[in-house]
Design a protein around this motif. Sequence first.
Motif, PDB file in Angstrom:
ATOM      1  N   LEU A   7      47.526  39.042  45.239  1.00  0.00           N
ATOM      2  CA  LEU A   7      46.916  40.095  45.339  1.00  0.00           C
ATOM      3  C   LEU A   7      45.450  39.736  44.522  1.00  0.00           C
ATOM      4  O   LEU A   7      45.794  38.299  44.250  1.00  0.00           O
ATOM      5  CB  LEU A   7      47.621  40.452  44.011  1.00  0.00           C
ATOM      6  N   TYR A   8      44.565  40.469  44.301  1.00  0.00           N
ATOM      7  CA  TYR A   8      43.394  40.609  43.625  1.00  0.00           C
ATOM      8  C   TYR A   8      43.565  40.050  42.043  1.00  0.00           C
ATOM      9  O   TYR A   8      43.427  41.360  41.747  1.00  0.00           O
ATOM     10  CB  TYR A   8      42.072  40.839  44.556  1.00  0.00           C
ATOM     11  N   PRO A   9      43.185  38.952  41.149  1.00  0.00           N
ATOM     12  CA  PRO A   9      43.811  39.329  40.271  1.00  0.00           C
ATOM     13  C   PRO A   9      42.957  40.216  39.309  1.00  0.00           C
ATOM     14  O   PRO A   9      43.052  40.387  38.236  1.00  0.00           O
ATOM     15  CB  PRO A   9      44.316  37.976  39.886  1.00  0.00           C
ATOM     16  N   HIS A  10      41.571  40.111  39.634  1.00  0.00           N
ATOM     17  CA  HIS A  10      40.725  40.323  39.442  1.00  0.00           C
ATOM     18  C   HIS A  10      40.265  41.644  39.225  1.00  0.00           C
ATOM     19  O   HIS A  10      39.205  42.657  39.471  1.00  0.00           O
ATOM     20  CB  HIS A  10      39.411  39.990  39.027  1.00  0.00           C
ATOM     21  N   MET A  11      41.224  42.924  40.456  1.00  0.00           N
ATOM     22  CA  MET A  11      40.430  43.589  41.286  1.00  0.00           C
ATOM     23  C   MET A  11      42.345  44.722  40.301  1.00  0.00           C
ATOM     24  O   MET A  11      43.695  44.500  40.260  1.00  0.00           O
ATOM     25  CB  MET A  11      40.778  43.650  42.192  1.00  0.00           C
ATOM     26  N   ASN A  21      42.892  46.722  44.400  1.00  0.00           N
ATOM     27  CA  ASN A  21      43.404  45.858  45.763  1.00  0.00           C
ATOM     28  C   ASN A  21      43.637  46.852  46.793  1.00  0.00           C
ATOM     29  O   ASN A  21      43.625  46.450  48.180  1.00  0.00           O
ATOM     30  CB  ASN A  21      45.309  45.392  44.849  1.00  0.00           C
ATOM     31  N   LEU A  37      45.003  33.432  48.955  1.00  0.00           N
ATOM     32  CA  LEU A  37      44.032  34.488  48.041  1.00  0.00           C
ATOM     33  C   LEU A  37      42.605  35.550  49.398  1.00  0.00           C
ATOM     34  O   LEU A  37      42.299  35.938  49.889  1.00  0.00           O
ATOM     35  CB  LEU A  37      43.123  34.936  47.394  1.00  0.00           C
ATOM     36  N   VAL A  76      36.016  37.585  45.694  1.00  0.00           N
ATOM     37  CA  VAL A  76      36.853  37.226  45.350  1.00  0.00           C
ATOM     38  C   VAL A  76      36.378  35.532  44.351  1.00  0.00           C
ATOM     39  O   VAL A  76      37.006  35.895  43.091  1.00  0.00           O
ATOM     40  CB  VAL A  76      37.815  36.875  46.713  1.00  0.00           C
ATOM     41  N   PRO A 130      34.358  35.846  40.745  1.00  0.00           N
ATOM     42  CA  PRO A 130      35.026  36.354  40.129  1.00  0.00           C
ATOM     43  C   PRO A 130      36.184  35.776  39.279  1.00  0.00           C
ATOM     44  O   PRO A 130      36.509  35.862  37.974  1.00  0.00           O
ATOM     45  CB  PRO A 130      35.546  38.004  40.541  1.00  0.00           C
ATOM     46  N   LEU A 131      36.960  35.139  40.270  1.00  0.00           N
ATOM     47  CA  LEU A 131      37.569  34.074  39.919  1.00  0.00           C
ATOM     48  C   LEU A 131      37.458  33.029  39.102  1.00  0.00           C
ATOM     49  O   LEU A 131      37.934  32.603  37.764  1.00  0.00           O
ATOM     50  CB  LEU A 131      38.591  34.316  40.982  1.00  0.00           C
ATOM     51  N   VAL A 137      42.745  33.691  32.923  1.00  0.00           N
ATOM     52  CA  VAL A 137      42.432  34.227  34.048  1.00  0.00           C
ATOM     53  C   VAL A 137      43.814  33.418  34.980  1.00  0.00           C
ATOM     54  O   VAL A 137      44.115  32.225  35.263  1.00  0.00           O
ATOM     55  CB  VAL A 137      41.434  34.351  34.991  1.00  0.00           C
ATOM     56  N   GLU A 138      44.513  34.677  35.094  1.00  0.00           N
ATOM     57  CA  GLU A 138      45.825  34.176  36.031  1.00  0.00           C
ATOM     58  C   GLU A 138      45.653  34.479  37.416  1.00  0.00           C
ATOM     59  O   GLU A 138      45.059  35.580  37.678  1.00  0.00           O
ATOM     60  CB  GLU A 138      46.796  35.077  35.692  1.00  0.00           C
ATOM     61  N   TYR A 139      45.915  33.596  38.504  1.00  0.00           N
ATOM     62  CA  TYR A 139      45.613  33.734  39.616  1.00  0.00           C
ATOM     63  C   TYR A 139      46.669  34.372  40.199  1.00  0.00           C
ATOM     64  O   TYR A 139      46.197  35.596  41.282  1.00  0.00           O
ATOM     65  CB  TYR A 139      45.390  32.416  40.416  1.00  0.00           C
ATOM     66  N   SER A 140      47.916  34.386  39.884  1.00  0.00           N
ATOM     67  CA  SER A 140      49.122  35.638  40.572  1.00  0.00           C
ATOM     68  C   SER A 140      49.896  35.963  40.280  1.00  0.00           C
ATOM     69  O   SER A 140      50.095  36.203  39.109  1.00  0.00           O
ATOM     70  CB  SER A 140      49.658  34.115  42.048  1.00  0.00           C
TER      71      SER A 140
END
Lengths: 360, 294
Positions: free
Chosen positions: A86-90, A95, B187, B205, B208-209, B291-294
């Motif tokens: 999943l896109y973590p920032h959305m 998503n 991702l 994607v 932003p990450l 930021v958490e990735y998953s």
Amino acid sequence: MAEIILDGVRKSYGKVEVIKGVDWKINDGEFVVIVGPSGCGKSTLLRMIAGLEAITQGEISIGDTVVNELEPSERNIAMVFQNYALYPHMSVYQNMAYGLKIKKIPKDEIDKRVQRAAEILELEEYLDRPPRQLSGGQRQRVAMGRAIVRQPAVFLFDEPLSNLDAKLRVQMRLEIKKLQEDLGITSVYVTHDQVEAMTLGHRLAVLNGGVVEQLGTPIEVYEKPATVFVAGFIGSPSMNLLDAELDDKGGAVTLAGGAKISLPEPLGAQGGRSVTFGVRPEHLKDIGGDANSLRLSLNVRVIEQLGADTLVHGTLGENGTELVARLEGIRAMAPGDVLDLNMAAKSIHLFDSKTGRRLG
Amino acid sequence: MLKRVHYGSSILPFLLVAPQIIITLVFFIWPASQALYQSLLLEDAFGLSTEFVWFDNFADLATNKLYYDTFRRTAFFSVSVAGIAMGFALVLAAMADRIIKGALTYRTLLIWPYAVAPVVAGALWVFMFDPTLGIFAYALNVIGVDWNHKLNGSQAMALVVMASAWKQVAYNFLFFIAAMQSIPKSLIEAAAIDGAGPVKRFFTVIFPLITPTTFFLLVVNVVYAFFDTFGIIHAVTQGGPAKATEILVYKVYNDGFVGLDLGGSAAQSVVLMIIVIALTVIQFRYIEKKVEYS
Ligand SMILES: Nc1ncnc2c1ncn2[C@@H]1O[C@H](COP(=O)(O)OP(=O)(O)OP(=O)(O)O)[C@@H](O)[C@H]1O
Ligand SMILES: [Mg+2]
């Protein structure tokens, strides 16, 4: 609505061939499960269908189109990853909407589809949350939702449930099965879980070392494993596999321990060779049996009480081959006991020792 | 409660931390306190007498138009250096992230400039852009640009910006590539299946990450441009022509060691100290929000 056809598909990384020629036809609306040991190429095969790995040789078609040269986004597929991806920032909503936005689908149509998916997956109250504020099961559902809203021709799943705890896995397994039935979308599902392999799909493909050892309904695979590998891989605990000699007339086998078992249907021409004799633990009984049953005696070594069943580990004769029997209910017995076991003639399996192929 | 480990009355732990503490005291705390003290003094031009003047030196700075000019120049310089160094590094990292073969060679080559001392880097750029000898100056002349950074203030500024940014690209590149590679591959694949091409994937994607890294680097680069570029400027332009490339640190040096206004110079370094402390605080505050990735 699409069938998937694989024609002589191969994949090599440098000199190492990991998929060694797969030919398949997956029917429209069919649910096929791929199972196999770690590293056998399950993910690679799935990713070739998705377009995430190049195809070294052969052809893959989805619907009527050869997709070898198409980008993943042009193949009309959706994929659910093991780690959900999943896109973590959305937010959950974003998503699910991401792919639709890129396709330039009108806003109200996107909204309709996302709301509908959220309803099916019971995610309505979480739409505004980022994925990190969801539980594992909810994340899994968002990943499913992202796949559904695309309305793809094909669903691809790569071990989607392996990060969930046992209870949730059962629940999600049922949900996925139901969802696939409702939507009728052709699906390919990779797993190494026995239960998922047996229950989810219409057909089961057992992959080993880049080769499809058997493709058939789960029951076919269970009842008539095509090779020794399949026999040992499907079923838990694994099938007992013993070295044996088939006599010249193909009428009886002699086990390594000396026990002689005559076959109900002689194998005639296939006689006179070394074979592997197989019988599933659950097909060995210590009660009942009739004149036609085959008999063995087991020297009990270890007993495992599972509640519903009892697993009895022992050897044939004093120091013969090891064998496991799965007996119903709770049994009172002790190491050192000698147990008389019988099995129905139709429950035994014979495989050629050299080729590993099923005989008869 | 955590149990305490008892060392008895051994002096070993004190000995072990002593070198670090001594270094900090001698090279950081002592000069900083000297600067603080000096900033409150006024020394006459011949260094014969000093007078304690409280905050007069700061008041002078606050009303000095030249100082404000330097401030603006420094702001422009820092933003340009940080922008160019980060932008360039980001593009390189995005490309390096996609290649697999020869990635190590490519990365090693990109890291080299970081190992070059500022003054050497400066000398290199002076040489390449020397109005009479430099190969780039010649090339620019050929295409019709009259290059002479020794006379033209804007050109001098452009040159120090380029030289400073060039040295920082490697550092930024390393952080960007590490951040990009910590994004799970699935991702990116999910985005590819969703129909996003490489450019779209980058902007929706990947970028932003890596925001936390970008922010971290922004602070690091501004600090770098404020302080560590002294060597480059000293080698390339000495702050000239006509103060066109004189940034705050260089002015501290110029006013203090060339102009011998020790009090004013010390006051300027105190201002710089406050700036760097502020930047560090911002950085630590922000870096906690990961930021958490998953
Ligand atoms: N990029 C790659 N380069 C070289 N070899 C690879 C690469 N990707 C996979 N392989 C090899 O291909 C084989 C199949 O890998 P694959 O990921 O398909 O296995 P799998 O069946 O999905 O296993 P698991 O159940 O552990 O996920 C493995 O032996 C692996 O080492
Ligand atoms: Mg896998």
